[in-house]
Motif scaffolding. Structure first.
Motif, PDB file in Angstrom:
ATOM      1  N   HIS A  15       0.751  -0.866   0.370  1.00  0.00           N
ATOM      2  CA  HIS A  15       0.293  -0.355  -0.319  1.00  0.00           C
ATOM      3  C   HIS A  15       0.961   1.067  -0.296  1.00  0.00           C
ATOM      4  CE1 HIS A  15      -3.445  -2.786   0.991  1.00  0.00           C
ATOM      5  NE2 HIS A  15      -2.598  -2.699   2.368  1.00  0.00           N
ATOM      6  N   ASN A  16       0.978   2.638  -1.131  1.00  0.00           N
ATOM      7  CA  ASN A  16       1.606   3.236  -1.049  1.00  0.00           C
ATOM      8  C   ASN A  16       3.147   3.318  -0.621  1.00  0.00           C
ATOM      9  OD1 ASN A  16      -0.971   4.381  -2.132  1.00  0.00           O
ATOM     10  ND2 ASN A  16      -1.677   4.948  -0.517  1.00  0.00           N
ATOM     11  N   GLY A  17       3.939   2.384  -0.892  1.00  0.00           N
ATOM     12  CA  GLY A  17       4.786   2.215  -0.290  1.00  0.00           C
ATOM     13  C   GLY A  17       5.382   1.561   0.798  1.00  0.00           C
ATOM     14  N   TRP A  18       4.343   0.993   1.587  1.00  0.00           N
ATOM     15  CA  TRP A  18       4.804  -0.040   2.704  1.00  0.00           C
ATOM     16  C   TRP A  18       4.246  -1.428   2.693  1.00  0.00           C
ATOM     17  CZ3 TRP A  18       0.120  -1.448   6.262  1.00  0.00           C
ATOM     18  CH2 TRP A  18      -1.156  -0.432   5.757  1.00  0.00           C
ATOM     19  N   THR A  19       3.892  -1.807   3.108  1.00  0.00           N
ATOM     20  CA  THR A  19       3.621  -3.129   3.339  1.00  0.00           C
ATOM     21  C   THR A  19       3.887  -4.144   4.506  1.00  0.00           C
ATOM     22  OG1 THR A  19       5.252  -3.759   1.376  1.00  0.00           O
ATOM     23  CG2 THR A  19       4.281  -5.760   2.161  1.00  0.00           C
ATOM     24  N   VAL A  20       2.360  -4.624   4.865  1.00  0.00           N
ATOM     25  CA  VAL A  20       1.711  -5.789   5.505  1.00  0.00           C
ATOM     26  C   VAL A  20       1.413  -7.038   5.503  1.00  0.00           C
ATOM     27  CG1 VAL A  20      -0.761  -4.916   4.792  1.00  0.00           C
ATOM     28  CG2 VAL A  20      -0.712  -6.215   6.981  1.00  0.00           C
ATOM     29  N   VAL A  21       2.338  -7.927   5.916  1.00  0.00           N
ATOM     30  CA  VAL A  21       2.341  -9.221   6.355  1.00  0.00           C
ATOM     31  C   VAL A  21       1.477  -9.766   7.214  1.00  0.00           C
ATOM     32  CG1 VAL A  21       4.120 -11.188   6.008  1.00  0.00           C
ATOM     33  CG2 VAL A  21       4.687  -9.093   5.389  1.00  0.00           C
ATOM     34  N   LEU A  38       2.196  -8.279  17.503  1.00  0.00           N
ATOM     35  CA  LEU A  38       1.491  -6.498  16.869  1.00  0.00           C
ATOM     36  C   LEU A  38       2.556  -5.573  16.666  1.00  0.00           C
ATOM     37  CD1 LEU A  38      -1.909  -7.232  18.116  1.00  0.00           C
ATOM     38  CD2 LEU A  38      -1.018  -7.971  15.525  1.00  0.00           C
ATOM     39  N   PRO A  39       3.136  -4.747  15.935  1.00  0.00           N
ATOM     40  CA  PRO A  39       3.592  -3.305  15.593  1.00  0.00           C
ATOM     41  C   PRO A  39       3.043  -2.540  17.294  1.00  0.00           C
ATOM     42  CG  PRO A  39       3.066  -3.746  14.067  1.00  0.00           C
ATOM     43  CD  PRO A  39       2.264  -5.413  14.330  1.00  0.00           C
ATOM     44  N   THR A  65       1.163 -13.207  13.933  1.00  0.00           N
ATOM     45  CA  THR A  65       1.861 -12.328  14.038  1.00  0.00           C
ATOM     46  C   THR A  65       1.842 -11.397  12.378  1.00  0.00           C
ATOM     47  OG1 THR A  65       3.974 -13.743  14.357  1.00  0.00           O
ATOM     48  CG2 THR A  65       4.500 -12.092  12.939  1.00  0.00           C
ATOM     49  N   ILE A  66       1.638 -10.472  12.671  1.00  0.00           N
ATOM     50  CA  ILE A  66       1.619  -8.882  12.038  1.00  0.00           C
ATOM     51  C   ILE A  66       2.331  -7.986  11.655  1.00  0.00           C
ATOM     52  CG2 ILE A  66       0.056  -6.685  11.713  1.00  0.00           C
ATOM     53  CD1 ILE A  66      -2.325  -8.440  12.716  1.00  0.00           C
ATOM     54  N   LYS A 133      -6.767  -2.207   5.613  1.00  0.00           N
ATOM     55  CA  LYS A 133      -5.635  -2.754   4.764  1.00  0.00           C
ATOM     56  C   LYS A 133      -5.528  -2.815   5.115  1.00  0.00           C
ATOM     57  CE  LYS A 133      -4.740   1.684   1.962  1.00  0.00           C
ATOM     58  NZ  LYS A 133      -3.968   3.257   2.315  1.00  0.00           N
ATOM     59  N   VAL A 134      -4.529  -2.666   6.821  1.00  0.00           N
ATOM     60  CA  VAL A 134      -4.106  -4.116   7.616  1.00  0.00           C
ATOM     61  C   VAL A 134      -5.642  -5.501   7.726  1.00  0.00           C
ATOM     62  CG1 VAL A 134      -3.218  -5.148   9.729  1.00  0.00           C
ATOM     63  CG2 VAL A 134      -2.009  -3.097   8.954  1.00  0.00           C
ATOM     64  N   LYS A 135      -6.569  -5.339   8.111  1.00  0.00           N
ATOM     65  CA  LYS A 135      -7.693  -6.251   8.664  1.00  0.00           C
ATOM     66  C   LYS A 135      -8.192  -6.883   7.322  1.00  0.00           C
ATOM     67  CE  LYS A 135     -12.159  -5.539  10.093  1.00  0.00           C
ATOM     68  NZ  LYS A 135     -13.292  -4.757  10.599  1.00  0.00           N
TER      69      LYS A 135
END
Length: 294
Positions: A15-21, A38-39, A65-66, A133-135
């Motif tokens: 998403h716009n240059g960042w990534t969620v795994v 979690l962060p 793990t997020i 977006k993370v959800k």
């Protein structure tokens, strides 16, 4: 269809240059036991995350793990200027006391930024639009996990049907053997009476009553009927659309084991005892499988 409690799911979105795994693993467990990493910015959403896990996974030991990669918050660092000023004043007093050269101040900034709590990472909450977006990524990982669970569940269901069908097959053999068993039991009782009592001293009516009593006491017809009913109900539960079935299946296996054990103790027949042993073997296999059923 059955669903296993073990599985693995992973989802990754940019998403716009960042990534969620998101990675999620599941093992068997009596209840839902979730270990969540979690962060800091996602911590405020932990209650909602646990609710989603409970709703879509029901049971199992869950490791979630997020990770947010290359995510830049609006204020990534917090600068405590007042604390830095107090540190600086203390350093000045120390320099004067020790009569340090005046050029120590050239290194004051590098010293200050290393002191505790002068600069700290932000604890800013992830904005709502980014959390959504993370959800969505989390839900994709949960779906992947459930797909894995269903794939394992198909193999488990086939195995369980096989074990129960074998029990029914052995039960059919016992039913075929039962009339001969009852006749042998009757003959054995008559021979024992004749061995210890002369025939003319035996009251035939009383003998018949006693034979009926002992034969009924060792009758396994009710156990046969209940065991077959349990097996048919077990198969019926496998066909039901409900996702969560593990507890019901486990309870039924316990009831099946009770009928099998009673049959073995009452039968007093070598051939039937062999089939009872074989039924117990299939029952134990089924119990091992059901431990992992959702």
């Amino acid at each position: 269809m059955l669903r296993s409690m073990t599985g693995y799911g992973r989802a990754e979105k940019h998403h716009n240059g960042w990534t969620v795994v998101v990675e999620i693993r599941s093992l068997n467990g009596k209840q839902l036991d979730a270990n969540i990493k979690l962060p800091a910015s996602v911590k405020p959403y932990e209650a909602e995350i646990r609710s989603l896990l409970q709703q879509h996974l029901q049971r199992g030991t869950i490791d979630l793990t997020i990770n947010l990669q290359q995510y830049q918050s609006q204020n990534p660092l917090l600068l405590n200027i007042e604390l830095a000023r107090q540190y600086y004043q203390s350093l000045q007093q120390l320099a004067e006391t020790l009569q340090l050269p005046a050029d120590w101040q050239q290194h004051a900034l590098s010293i200050l930024i290393k002191l505790p709590d002068v600069i700290t990472p932000t604890t800013e909450v992830l904005p709502e639009q980014d959390w959504l977006k993370v959800k969505a990524t989390l839900m994709e990982a949960i779906q992947a996990l459930n797909t894995h669970r269903e794939q394992e569940g198909m193999a488990m269901e086939q195995a369980l049907r096989t074990y129960v069908q074998r029990i029914l097959n052995y039960l059919l053999e016992i039913k075929k053997q039962d009339p001969a068993r009852r006749e042998k039991l009757k003959q054995r009782l008559e021979e024992s009476l004749q061995e210890y009592f002369p025939r003319e001293q035996i009251d035939q009516n009383r003998l018949e009553q006693e034979l009926i009593y002992y034969i009924e006491k060792m009758d396994i017809t009710e156990e046969e009927i209940r065991l077959e009913n349990h097996c048919r109900y077990f198969e019926q539960i496998l066909d039901e659309p409900d996702v969560v079935k593990g507890r019901k299946l486990s309870f039924l296996l316990q009831e099946m084991g009770r009928e099998i054990n009673t049959t073995g103790s009452k039968a007093s027949d070598a051939q039937i005892q062999q089939w009872v042993v074989l039924m117990k073997d299939e029952l134990e296999k089924a119990k091992e499988q059901v431990l992992n059923v959702l």
